[in-house]
Write an enzyme that holds these catalytic residues in place. Structure first.
Site, PDB file in Angstrom:
ATOM      1  N   ASP A  40       0.834  -1.193   0.000  1.00  0.00           N
ATOM      2  CA  ASP A  40       0.000   0.000   0.000  1.00  0.00           C
ATOM      3  C   ASP A  40       0.875   1.250   0.000  1.00  0.00           C
ATOM      4  O   ASP A  40       1.884   1.320   0.704  1.00  0.00           O
ATOM      5  CB  ASP A  40      -0.893  -0.028   1.249  1.00  0.00           C
ATOM      6  N   GLU A  78      15.004 -14.134  -0.421  1.00  0.00           N
ATOM      7  CA  GLU A  78      15.330 -15.232   0.488  1.00  0.00           C
ATOM      8  C   GLU A  78      14.385 -16.415   0.297  1.00  0.00           C
ATOM      9  O   GLU A  78      14.638 -17.511   0.796  1.00  0.00           O
ATOM     10  CB  GLU A  78      15.235 -14.746   1.944  1.00  0.00           C
TER      11      GLU A  78
END
Length: 546
Positions: free
Chosen positions: A201, A257
Protein backbone atom coordinates in the site's frame (compact mmCIF):
# COMPACT_ATOMS: atom_id res chain seq x y z
CA UNK A 1 9.35 -19.42 -15.45
CA UNK A 2 8.07 -21.00 -12.24
CA UNK A 3 10.12 -18.48 -10.28
CA UNK A 4 8.62 -15.66 -12.33
CA UNK A 5 5.03 -16.91 -12.35
CA UNK A 6 3.93 -13.32 -11.69
CA UNK A 7 5.20 -12.06 -15.04
CA UNK A 8 2.14 -11.76 -17.26
CA UNK A 9 -0.12 -13.17 -14.54
CA UNK A 10 -3.72 -12.20 -13.82
CA UNK A 11 -4.45 -11.43 -10.16
CA UNK A 12 -7.99 -11.34 -8.77
CA UNK A 13 -8.46 -8.79 -6.00
CA UNK A 14 -10.76 -9.84 -3.16
CA UNK A 15 -12.12 -7.21 -0.78
CA UNK A 16 -12.70 -9.53 2.21
CA UNK A 17 -15.42 -7.45 3.88
CA UNK A 18 -17.56 -7.80 0.75
CA UNK A 19 -16.84 -11.25 -0.68
CA UNK A 20 -18.76 -13.80 1.42
CA UNK A 21 -20.12 -13.76 4.97
CA UNK A 22 -20.40 -17.15 6.71
CA UNK A 23 -21.14 -16.23 10.34
CA UNK A 24 -24.14 -13.94 9.78
CA UNK A 25 -22.64 -10.65 10.99
CA UNK A 26 -23.02 -8.92 7.61
CA UNK A 27 -19.25 -8.75 7.04
CA UNK A 28 -17.27 -11.07 4.78
CA UNK A 29 -14.70 -13.41 6.32
CA UNK A 30 -11.89 -15.82 5.50
CA UNK A 31 -14.14 -18.89 5.60
CA UNK A 32 -16.32 -17.16 3.04
CA UNK A 33 -13.35 -16.63 0.76
CA UNK A 34 -12.44 -20.32 1.07
CA UNK A 35 -16.04 -21.21 0.18
CA UNK A 36 -15.86 -19.16 -3.01
CA UNK A 37 -12.33 -20.05 -4.13
CA UNK A 38 -13.57 -22.65 -6.66
CA UNK A 39 -15.44 -19.85 -8.45
CA UNK A 40 -12.28 -17.72 -8.55
CA UNK A 41 -10.23 -20.64 -9.85
CA UNK A 42 -12.86 -21.29 -12.55
CA UNK A 43 -12.19 -17.86 -14.02
CA UNK A 44 -8.69 -18.88 -15.05
CA UNK A 45 -6.74 -16.35 -12.97
CA UNK A 46 -3.32 -17.07 -11.47
CA UNK A 47 -3.54 -15.50 -8.02
CA UNK A 48 -5.70 -13.73 -5.49
CA UNK A 49 -4.90 -10.50 -3.66
CA UNK A 50 -6.54 -9.99 -0.28
CA UNK A 51 -7.12 -6.45 0.97
CA UNK A 52 -6.13 -6.04 4.66
CA UNK A 53 -7.28 -8.72 7.10
CA UNK A 54 -5.07 -7.78 10.05
CA UNK A 55 -6.16 -6.64 13.51
CA UNK A 56 -7.49 -3.11 13.21
CA UNK A 57 -9.88 -0.60 14.80
CA UNK A 58 -11.22 -0.22 11.22
CA UNK A 59 -11.04 3.57 11.07
CA UNK A 60 -10.03 3.03 7.43
CA UNK A 61 -11.41 -0.47 6.87
CA UNK A 62 -8.24 -2.30 7.86
CA UNK A 63 -5.69 0.10 6.41
CA UNK A 64 -5.02 1.18 9.99
CA UNK A 65 -3.23 -1.85 11.42
CA UNK A 66 -2.87 -2.37 15.17
CA UNK A 67 -1.30 -5.86 14.99
CA UNK A 68 0.68 -6.80 11.89
CA UNK A 69 0.99 -10.50 12.69
CA UNK A 70 -2.57 -11.53 13.49
CA UNK A 71 -5.98 -11.71 11.81
CA UNK A 72 -8.79 -9.40 12.89
CA UNK A 73 -11.59 -11.41 14.58
CA UNK A 74 -14.04 -9.90 12.07
CA UNK A 75 -12.39 -12.05 9.41
CA UNK A 76 -11.43 -15.12 11.45
CA UNK A 77 -8.19 -16.47 12.84
CA UNK A 78 -4.67 -17.42 11.82
CA UNK A 79 -5.91 -21.01 11.53
CA UNK A 80 -8.56 -19.81 9.05
CA UNK A 81 -5.85 -18.02 7.11
CA UNK A 82 -3.72 -21.18 6.99
CA UNK A 83 -6.74 -23.06 5.64
CA UNK A 84 -7.22 -20.41 2.98
CA UNK A 85 -3.57 -20.64 1.89
CA UNK A 86 -3.78 -24.42 1.66
CA UNK A 87 -7.02 -24.43 -0.33
CA UNK A 88 -5.86 -21.71 -2.71
CA UNK A 89 -2.65 -23.59 -3.40
CA UNK A 90 -4.61 -26.82 -3.93
CA UNK A 91 -6.65 -25.01 -6.58
CA UNK A 92 -3.51 -23.65 -8.23
CA UNK A 93 -3.94 -20.09 -6.98
CA UNK A 94 -1.13 -17.99 -5.53
CA UNK A 95 -1.98 -15.79 -2.53
CA UNK A 96 -0.92 -12.14 -2.26
CA UNK A 97 -1.79 -10.09 0.82
CA UNK A 98 -1.86 -6.37 1.47
CA UNK A 99 0.91 -4.84 3.56
CA UNK A 100 0.36 -1.35 4.97
CA UNK A 101 3.88 -0.33 5.88
CA UNK A 102 3.79 3.45 5.56
CA UNK A 103 1.65 3.96 8.66
CA UNK A 104 -0.01 2.06 11.49
CA UNK A 105 -3.13 2.54 13.56
CA UNK A 106 -2.91 5.06 16.39
CA UNK A 107 -3.92 2.08 18.56
CA UNK A 108 -0.79 0.12 17.68
CA UNK A 109 1.26 -0.53 20.85
CA UNK A 110 4.28 1.17 19.30
CA UNK A 111 2.39 4.41 18.75
CA UNK A 112 0.74 4.27 22.17
CA UNK A 113 4.25 4.12 23.61
CA UNK A 114 5.74 6.67 21.23
CA UNK A 115 3.21 9.35 22.09
CA UNK A 116 3.93 9.18 25.84
CA UNK A 117 7.28 10.97 25.83
CA UNK A 118 10.30 12.00 23.79
CA UNK A 119 12.60 9.53 25.52
CA UNK A 120 10.86 6.14 25.43
CA UNK A 121 12.21 3.27 23.28
CA UNK A 122 9.68 3.97 20.50
CA UNK A 123 9.95 7.77 20.68
CA UNK A 124 11.52 8.03 17.22
CA UNK A 125 9.43 5.35 15.48
CA UNK A 126 6.91 7.87 14.13
CA UNK A 127 7.29 11.31 12.54
CA UNK A 128 7.29 13.94 15.29
CA UNK A 129 8.04 17.65 15.01
CA UNK A 130 8.02 20.72 17.24
CA UNK A 131 5.44 23.43 16.63
CA UNK A 132 6.32 26.77 15.11
CA UNK A 133 6.75 29.65 17.57
CA UNK A 134 3.10 30.59 17.14
CA UNK A 135 1.93 27.05 17.88
CA UNK A 136 1.09 26.17 14.29
CA UNK A 137 2.23 22.89 12.64
CA UNK A 138 5.82 22.68 11.35
CA UNK A 139 4.85 22.95 7.68
CA UNK A 140 1.92 23.14 5.25
CA UNK A 141 1.51 19.45 4.41
CA UNK A 142 -2.10 18.34 3.96
CA UNK A 143 -3.76 15.02 4.79
CA UNK A 144 -5.64 13.07 2.15
CA UNK A 145 -8.72 11.96 4.07
CA UNK A 146 -9.53 14.43 6.82
CA UNK A 147 -9.92 17.64 4.81
CA UNK A 148 -7.17 19.53 6.61
CA UNK A 149 -3.57 19.55 7.76
CA UNK A 150 -1.44 16.43 8.07
CA UNK A 151 -0.27 17.19 11.62
CA UNK A 152 -1.99 16.28 14.91
CA UNK A 153 -1.01 17.79 18.27
CA UNK A 154 0.07 15.49 21.11
CA UNK A 155 0.06 17.33 24.49
CA UNK A 156 2.12 14.69 26.28
CA UNK A 157 5.10 15.23 23.98
CA UNK A 158 4.32 18.85 23.17
CA UNK A 159 4.82 17.91 19.53
CA UNK A 160 2.89 17.22 16.36
CA UNK A 161 2.82 13.84 14.64
CA UNK A 162 2.49 13.42 10.88
CA UNK A 163 -0.28 11.48 9.13
CA UNK A 164 -0.69 11.36 5.36
CA UNK A 165 -4.19 9.96 5.78
CA UNK A 166 -6.45 9.99 8.86
CA UNK A 167 -5.19 11.21 12.22
CA UNK A 168 -5.81 7.59 13.30
CA UNK A 169 -3.06 6.54 10.85
CA UNK A 170 0.27 8.01 12.07
CA UNK A 171 3.17 7.62 9.66
CA UNK A 172 6.17 5.48 10.57
CA UNK A 173 9.54 7.24 10.58
CA UNK A 174 11.45 5.37 7.88
CA UNK A 175 14.56 7.43 8.59
CA UNK A 176 14.91 5.22 11.67
CA UNK A 177 16.68 1.95 10.66
CA UNK A 178 14.96 0.09 13.52
CA UNK A 179 11.59 0.79 11.91
CA UNK A 180 12.80 -0.57 8.58
CA UNK A 181 14.19 -3.75 10.15
CA UNK A 182 11.00 -4.39 12.10
CA UNK A 183 8.81 -4.00 9.01
CA UNK A 184 11.06 -6.34 7.02
CA UNK A 185 10.55 -8.97 9.70
CA UNK A 186 6.78 -8.53 9.37
CA UNK A 187 7.16 -9.64 5.76
CA UNK A 188 9.19 -12.67 6.85
CA UNK A 189 6.40 -13.67 9.26
CA UNK A 190 3.88 -13.96 6.45
CA UNK A 191 6.34 -15.44 3.96
CA UNK A 192 7.10 -18.19 6.46
CA UNK A 193 3.35 -18.77 6.67
CA UNK A 194 3.21 -19.48 2.93
CA UNK A 195 2.04 -16.30 1.21
CA UNK A 196 3.27 -15.86 -2.35
CA UNK A 197 3.69 -12.10 -2.27
CA UNK A 198 2.58 -8.70 -1.09
CA UNK A 199 0.67 -5.76 -2.48
CA UNK A 200 2.40 -2.80 -0.88
CA UNK A 201 0.00 0.00 0.00
CA UNK A 202 1.13 3.57 -0.82
CA UNK A 203 4.65 2.39 -1.60
CA UNK A 204 5.83 5.89 -2.59
CA UNK A 205 4.76 7.38 0.77
CA UNK A 206 7.34 5.63 2.96
CA UNK A 207 9.86 8.44 3.39
CA UNK A 208 9.23 12.12 4.05
CA UNK A 209 11.59 15.04 3.62
CA UNK A 210 13.72 15.10 6.77
CA UNK A 211 13.95 18.90 6.59
CA UNK A 212 10.13 19.17 6.61
CA UNK A 213 10.11 21.73 3.80
CA UNK A 214 6.78 23.18 2.66
CA UNK A 215 5.11 21.69 -0.39
CA UNK A 216 4.59 24.16 -3.24
CA UNK A 217 1.22 24.86 -4.83
CA UNK A 218 0.21 22.32 -7.46
CA UNK A 219 1.40 23.38 -10.89
CA UNK A 220 -1.47 21.56 -12.64
CA UNK A 221 -4.32 23.97 -13.30
CA UNK A 222 -7.68 22.53 -12.26
CA UNK A 223 -11.10 23.64 -13.35
CA UNK A 224 -14.06 23.71 -11.00
CA UNK A 225 -14.11 23.15 -7.23
CA UNK A 226 -11.30 21.30 -5.51
CA UNK A 227 -12.66 18.49 -3.35
CA UNK A 228 -9.58 18.14 -1.15
CA UNK A 229 -7.06 20.65 0.14
CA UNK A 230 -4.47 17.92 -0.45
CA UNK A 231 -5.01 18.34 -4.20
CA UNK A 232 -4.03 22.02 -4.07
CA UNK A 233 -0.40 21.10 -3.32
CA UNK A 234 2.30 19.40 -5.34
CA UNK A 235 3.65 16.81 -2.82
CA UNK A 236 7.28 17.52 -3.55
CA UNK A 237 8.47 16.86 0.00
CA UNK A 238 5.79 14.76 1.71
CA UNK A 239 6.28 11.68 -0.53
CA UNK A 240 8.26 10.32 -3.51
CA UNK A 241 11.57 10.88 -1.70
CA UNK A 242 14.81 9.42 -3.12
CA UNK A 243 15.36 7.39 0.06
CA UNK A 244 12.47 5.19 -1.04
CA UNK A 245 14.60 3.46 -3.65
CA UNK A 246 17.23 1.90 -1.33
CA UNK A 247 14.44 0.69 0.97
CA UNK A 248 12.69 -1.00 -1.95
CA UNK A 249 15.94 -2.85 -2.58
CA UNK A 250 15.86 -4.03 1.04
CA UNK A 251 12.30 -5.26 0.54
CA UNK A 252 13.38 -7.13 -2.58
CA UNK A 253 16.29 -8.73 -0.76
CA UNK A 254 13.85 -10.21 1.77
CA UNK A 255 11.70 -11.66 -1.01
CA UNK A 256 14.83 -13.09 -2.62
CA UNK A 257 15.33 -15.23 0.49
CA UNK A 258 12.27 -17.22 -0.63
CA UNK A 259 11.43 -18.92 -3.92
CA UNK A 260 8.81 -17.66 -6.33
CA UNK A 261 7.54 -14.68 -4.31
CA UNK A 262 6.54 -11.26 -5.61
CA UNK A 263 6.05 -7.60 -4.66
CA UNK A 264 3.41 -5.32 -6.21
CA UNK A 265 3.63 -1.66 -5.32
CA UNK A 266 0.77 0.82 -5.36
CA UNK A 267 2.02 4.14 -6.72
CA UNK A 268 -0.23 6.88 -5.37
CA UNK A 269 0.64 9.84 -7.55
CA UNK A 270 -1.36 11.85 -10.08
CA UNK A 271 1.63 13.59 -11.67
CA UNK A 272 4.31 11.00 -12.36
CA UNK A 273 2.61 7.66 -11.71
CA UNK A 274 3.87 5.81 -14.78
CA UNK A 275 7.40 7.19 -14.42
CA UNK A 276 7.48 6.12 -10.76
CA UNK A 277 6.22 2.66 -11.76
CA UNK A 278 9.22 2.40 -14.07
CA UNK A 279 11.73 3.64 -11.49
CA UNK A 280 10.35 1.48 -8.68
CA UNK A 281 10.46 -1.74 -10.72
CA UNK A 282 13.83 -1.20 -12.41
CA UNK A 283 16.77 -3.12 -11.02
CA UNK A 284 16.36 -5.19 -7.86
CA UNK A 285 13.37 -3.30 -6.45
CA UNK A 286 9.72 -4.19 -6.81
CA UNK A 287 8.78 -7.00 -9.17
CA UNK A 288 5.88 -4.90 -10.51
CA UNK A 289 3.82 -1.83 -9.73
CA UNK A 290 0.62 -0.08 -10.69
CA UNK A 291 -0.43 3.55 -10.60
CA UNK A 292 -3.72 5.42 -10.87
CA UNK A 293 -3.14 6.41 -14.51
CA UNK A 294 -5.29 3.53 -15.80
CA UNK A 295 -7.73 4.05 -12.90
CA UNK A 296 -8.61 7.59 -13.98
CA UNK A 297 -11.50 8.98 -16.01
CA UNK A 298 -9.29 9.23 -19.11
CA UNK A 299 -10.40 6.90 -21.90
CA UNK A 300 -8.72 7.40 -25.24
CA UNK A 301 -6.29 5.65 -27.53
CA UNK A 302 -3.67 8.30 -26.85
CA UNK A 303 -4.02 7.92 -23.10
CA UNK A 304 -3.50 4.15 -23.06
CA UNK A 305 -0.72 4.25 -25.63
CA UNK A 306 1.13 7.07 -23.88
CA UNK A 307 1.28 5.37 -20.49
CA UNK A 308 2.27 1.97 -21.87
CA UNK A 309 5.00 3.43 -24.09
CA UNK A 310 6.22 5.69 -21.30
CA UNK A 311 6.58 2.78 -18.90
CA UNK A 312 8.57 0.55 -21.24
CA UNK A 313 10.71 3.47 -22.38
CA UNK A 314 11.58 4.51 -18.81
CA UNK A 315 11.93 1.07 -17.19
CA UNK A 316 15.27 -0.62 -17.76
CA UNK A 317 13.98 -4.04 -16.81
CA UNK A 318 10.81 -3.22 -14.88
CA UNK A 319 7.38 -4.76 -15.16
CA UNK A 320 3.93 -3.14 -14.90
CA UNK A 321 0.70 -4.41 -13.40
CA UNK A 322 -2.32 -2.79 -15.06
CA UNK A 323 -5.78 -2.41 -13.55
CA UNK A 324 -8.97 -0.59 -14.56
CA UNK A 325 -10.83 -0.96 -11.24
CA UNK A 326 -10.06 -1.57 -7.58
CA UNK A 327 -11.33 -0.75 -4.09
CA UNK A 328 -10.15 2.88 -4.27
CA UNK A 329 -11.85 4.17 -7.42
CA UNK A 330 -15.23 4.25 -9.10
CA UNK A 331 -15.83 1.06 -11.08
CA UNK A 332 -14.71 1.53 -14.67
CA UNK A 333 -18.04 0.58 -16.25
CA UNK A 334 -19.49 3.65 -14.51
CA UNK A 335 -16.38 5.82 -14.74
CA UNK A 336 -16.17 5.43 -18.53
CA UNK A 337 -19.90 5.26 -19.26
CA UNK A 338 -19.81 8.43 -21.40
CA UNK A 339 -17.41 6.69 -23.79
CA UNK A 340 -19.49 3.64 -24.56
CA UNK A 341 -22.15 2.63 -27.00
CA UNK A 342 -23.80 0.69 -24.20
CA UNK A 343 -22.87 -0.69 -20.80
CA UNK A 344 -22.40 -4.31 -21.91
CA UNK A 345 -20.26 -3.42 -24.94
CA UNK A 346 -18.05 -1.21 -22.78
CA UNK A 347 -17.62 -3.98 -20.19
CA UNK A 348 -16.61 -6.50 -22.86
CA UNK A 349 -14.19 -4.08 -24.47
CA UNK A 350 -12.57 -3.23 -21.13
CA UNK A 351 -12.01 -6.95 -20.57
CA UNK A 352 -10.46 -7.44 -24.00
CA UNK A 353 -8.25 -4.38 -23.70
CA UNK A 354 -6.99 -5.06 -20.19
CA UNK A 355 -6.29 -8.73 -20.84
CA UNK A 356 -4.33 -7.95 -24.00
CA UNK A 357 -1.92 -5.48 -22.37
CA UNK A 358 1.77 -6.24 -21.90
CA UNK A 359 2.39 -6.69 -18.21
CA UNK A 360 0.51 -8.34 -15.39
CA UNK A 361 -3.15 -7.61 -14.71
CA UNK A 362 -5.35 -7.07 -11.67
CA UNK A 363 -9.08 -7.79 -11.83
CA UNK A 364 -11.29 -6.44 -9.05
CA UNK A 365 -14.06 -8.67 -7.68
CA UNK A 366 -17.27 -8.15 -9.66
CA UNK A 367 -15.41 -6.68 -12.62
CA UNK A 368 -15.93 -9.98 -14.40
CA UNK A 369 -19.69 -9.46 -13.99
CA UNK A 370 -19.62 -5.97 -15.45
CA UNK A 371 -20.63 -4.52 -12.11
CA UNK A 372 -21.20 -0.78 -11.93
CA UNK A 373 -20.80 1.72 -9.10
CA UNK A 374 -23.48 1.47 -6.41
CA UNK A 375 -25.35 4.72 -5.77
CA UNK A 376 -25.44 5.29 -2.00
CA UNK A 377 -27.09 7.88 0.21
CA UNK A 378 -24.93 9.78 2.69
CA UNK A 379 -26.40 7.88 5.65
CA UNK A 380 -25.30 4.59 4.04
CA UNK A 381 -21.62 5.58 3.83
CA UNK A 382 -18.81 4.15 5.96
CA UNK A 383 -15.73 5.45 4.12
CA UNK A 384 -14.09 8.46 5.82
CA UNK A 385 -13.21 9.91 2.42
CA UNK A 386 -16.88 10.13 1.46
CA UNK A 387 -18.04 11.17 4.92
CA UNK A 388 -15.54 14.04 5.00
CA UNK A 389 -15.82 15.28 1.41
CA UNK A 390 -19.48 14.71 0.50
CA UNK A 391 -20.89 15.70 -1.96
CA UNK A 392 -17.83 16.75 -4.01
CA UNK A 393 -16.36 13.28 -3.38
CA UNK A 394 -18.76 10.45 -2.52
CA UNK A 395 -15.91 8.23 -1.35
CA UNK A 396 -15.11 4.63 -2.12
CA UNK A 397 -18.09 2.73 -0.69
CA UNK A 398 -19.80 2.61 -4.08
CA UNK A 399 -17.18 0.22 -5.44
CA UNK A 400 -16.96 -1.82 -2.23
CA UNK A 401 -20.54 -3.08 -1.93
CA UNK A 402 -20.88 -6.86 -1.51
CA UNK A 403 -20.28 -9.38 -4.26
CA UNK A 404 -23.59 -10.50 -5.78
CA UNK A 405 -23.74 -14.27 -6.09
CA UNK A 406 -27.48 -15.00 -6.34
CA UNK A 407 -29.98 -12.57 -7.81
CA UNK A 408 -32.98 -13.59 -5.64
CA UNK A 409 -31.23 -14.25 -2.31
CA UNK A 410 -30.88 -11.98 0.71
CA UNK A 411 -28.10 -9.46 0.04
CA UNK A 412 -27.43 -11.23 -3.24
CA UNK A 413 -26.24 -14.38 -1.47
CA UNK A 414 -23.43 -12.48 0.24
CA UNK A 415 -24.91 -12.81 3.75
CA UNK A 416 -28.04 -14.00 5.51
CA UNK A 417 -27.70 -11.26 8.14
CA UNK A 418 -30.55 -8.81 8.62
CA UNK A 419 -28.23 -6.00 7.50
CA UNK A 420 -24.99 -6.16 5.54
CA UNK A 421 -22.21 -3.67 6.18
CA UNK A 422 -23.01 -1.99 2.84
CA UNK A 423 -26.28 -2.48 0.96
CA UNK A 424 -26.81 -4.55 -2.17
CA UNK A 425 -29.06 -2.73 -4.62
CA UNK A 426 -31.15 -3.66 -7.64
CA UNK A 427 -28.67 -2.66 -10.39
CA UNK A 428 -26.04 -4.91 -8.82
CA UNK A 429 -28.50 -7.79 -8.28
CA UNK A 430 -29.28 -7.72 -12.00
CA UNK A 431 -25.62 -8.61 -12.72
CA UNK A 432 -25.39 -11.54 -10.30
CA UNK A 433 -23.00 -14.43 -10.87
CA UNK A 434 -25.79 -17.03 -11.00
CA UNK A 435 -27.66 -15.24 -13.80
CA UNK A 436 -24.47 -14.90 -15.81
CA UNK A 437 -23.52 -18.54 -15.30
CA UNK A 438 -26.80 -19.44 -17.02
CA UNK A 439 -26.10 -17.34 -20.12
CA UNK A 440 -23.64 -18.24 -22.85
CA UNK A 441 -23.39 -14.58 -23.88
CA UNK A 442 -22.76 -13.07 -20.44
CA UNK A 443 -19.91 -10.76 -19.52
CA UNK A 444 -18.69 -13.49 -17.15
CA UNK A 445 -18.37 -15.92 -20.05
CA UNK A 446 -16.49 -13.25 -22.02
CA UNK A 447 -13.97 -12.91 -19.20
CA UNK A 448 -13.47 -16.67 -19.03
CA UNK A 449 -12.97 -16.78 -22.80
CA UNK A 450 -10.41 -13.97 -22.72
CA UNK A 451 -8.59 -15.33 -19.69
CA UNK A 452 -8.19 -18.67 -21.45
CA UNK A 453 -7.00 -16.91 -24.60
CA UNK A 454 -4.37 -14.99 -22.63
CA UNK A 455 -3.28 -18.15 -20.84
CA UNK A 456 -2.96 -20.16 -24.07
CA UNK A 457 -1.36 -17.44 -26.20
CA UNK A 458 2.27 -16.75 -25.23
CA UNK A 459 2.26 -13.52 -27.24
CA UNK A 460 -0.54 -12.06 -25.13
CA UNK A 461 1.13 -13.10 -21.89
CA UNK A 462 4.76 -12.26 -22.61
CA UNK A 463 5.09 -10.66 -26.05
CA UNK A 464 6.45 -7.16 -26.55
CA UNK A 465 4.11 -4.39 -27.73
CA UNK A 466 4.38 -2.40 -30.95
CA UNK A 467 1.72 0.23 -31.52
CA UNK A 468 0.34 0.83 -34.99
CA UNK A 469 -0.14 4.39 -36.20
CA UNK A 470 -3.87 4.84 -35.86
CA UNK A 471 -5.79 7.96 -34.91
CA UNK A 472 -8.48 8.47 -32.31
CA UNK A 473 -10.59 6.65 -31.39
CA UNK A 474 -8.87 3.52 -32.74
CA UNK A 475 -6.19 1.82 -30.64
CA UNK A 476 -4.15 -0.89 -32.36
CA UNK A 477 -1.03 -2.77 -31.35
CA UNK A 478 0.82 -6.00 -32.05
CA UNK A 479 1.98 -8.35 -29.33
CA UNK A 480 5.18 -10.17 -30.25
CA UNK A 481 4.71 -9.03 -33.84
CA UNK A 482 2.03 -11.61 -34.50
CA UNK A 483 -1.09 -10.97 -32.42
CA UNK A 484 -3.11 -7.90 -33.40
CA UNK A 485 -5.22 -6.16 -30.75
CA UNK A 486 -7.64 -3.59 -32.14
CA UNK A 487 -10.22 -1.43 -30.34
CA UNK A 488 -12.76 1.25 -31.19
CA UNK A 489 -12.77 3.44 -28.09
CA UNK A 490 -15.88 5.39 -28.98
CA UNK A 491 -19.65 5.26 -29.31
CA UNK A 492 -19.44 5.77 -33.11
CA UNK A 493 -18.91 3.19 -35.85
CA UNK A 494 -15.45 3.11 -37.43
CA UNK A 495 -14.38 1.71 -40.79
CA UNK A 496 -10.85 0.65 -41.70
CA UNK A 497 -9.09 -0.71 -44.77
CA UNK A 498 -7.04 -3.71 -43.65
CA UNK A 499 -4.69 -6.34 -44.94
CA UNK A 500 -2.66 -9.04 -43.25
CA UNK A 501 -5.28 -10.05 -40.66
CA UNK A 502 -5.34 -13.84 -40.41
CA UNK A 503 -7.08 -16.06 -37.84
CA UNK A 504 -9.55 -14.25 -35.57
CA UNK A 505 -9.02 -15.19 -31.91
CA UNK A 506 -11.65 -12.92 -30.35
CA UNK A 507 -14.22 -10.63 -31.91
CA UNK A 508 -16.86 -8.46 -30.32
CA UNK A 509 -18.65 -6.00 -32.62
CA UNK A 510 -16.07 -6.41 -35.42
CA UNK A 511 -17.18 -7.19 -38.99
CA UNK A 512 -14.13 -8.34 -40.95
CA UNK A 513 -14.21 -8.58 -44.73
CA UNK A 514 -11.48 -9.30 -47.25
CA UNK A 515 -10.11 -5.74 -47.19
CA UNK A 516 -12.46 -3.87 -44.91
CA UNK A 517 -13.08 -3.92 -41.17
CA UNK A 518 -16.13 -2.33 -39.59
CA UNK A 519 -16.06 -1.70 -35.87
CA UNK A 520 -19.22 -1.14 -33.86
CA UNK A 521 -19.12 1.16 -30.81
CA UNK A 522 -16.64 -0.28 -28.28
CA UNK A 523 -15.74 -3.12 -30.62
CA UNK A 524 -12.71 -5.35 -30.02
CA UNK A 525 -10.74 -7.64 -32.29
CA UNK A 526 -7.83 -9.91 -31.37
CA UNK A 527 -6.37 -11.86 -34.28
CA UNK A 528 -3.27 -13.48 -35.66
CA UNK A 529 -1.64 -11.11 -38.15
CA UNK A 530 1.24 -10.83 -40.55
CA UNK A 531 4.25 -8.74 -39.62
CA UNK A 532 3.30 -6.27 -42.38
CA UNK A 533 -0.33 -5.94 -41.28
CA UNK A 534 -1.82 -2.72 -42.61
CA UNK A 535 -4.63 -0.61 -41.15
CA UNK A 536 -5.92 2.57 -42.74
CA UNK A 537 -8.73 4.53 -41.18
CA UNK A 538 -11.69 5.85 -43.11
CA UNK A 539 -13.76 8.91 -42.14
CA UNK A 540 -15.82 8.28 -39.00
CA UNK A 541 -19.23 6.77 -39.72
CA UNK A 542 -22.26 8.54 -38.31
CA UNK A 543 -24.34 5.44 -37.77
CA UNK A 544 -24.52 1.71 -38.21
CA UNK A 545 -23.14 0.56 -41.58
CA UNK A 546 -25.50 -0.86 -44.13
Amino acid sequence: MKEEWWRGSVIYQIYPRSFQDTNGDGIGDLKGIVQRLPYVASLGVDAIWLSPIFTSPMADMGYDVSNYTDIDPLFGSLADFDTLIAEAHRLGLKVIIDQVLSHSSNQHPFFLESRQSRTNPKADWYVWADPNHDGTPPNNWQAIFNGGGAWEWEPRRQQYYFHNFLKEQPDFNFHNPEVQDWLLNVLRFWLDRGVDGFRLDTVNFYFHDAKLRDNPADYVKREGPVGRLYDMQYPLFSKNQPENLPFLEKLRSVLDEYQGRTLIGEIGDHHHGTELMAAYTSGRRLHMAYSFDMLSEEFSAGHFRNHIETFFREARDGWPCWAFSNHDVQRHCSRWSDHGGDEVALARQAAALLLSLEGSVCLYQGEELGQTETELAYEELTDPQGLNYWPADKGRDGCRTPMVWTHDATHGGFSDAETSWLPVKAPQLAKSADLQEQSNSSILKTYRQLLKLRHDNPALKHGQTRFLDTEEPVLAFLRDGQTLCLFNLSAQWQELQVSGIQDVLFSEGADLGATRLRLAPNASLIAQAAQDVSIKQQPAMAGQPV
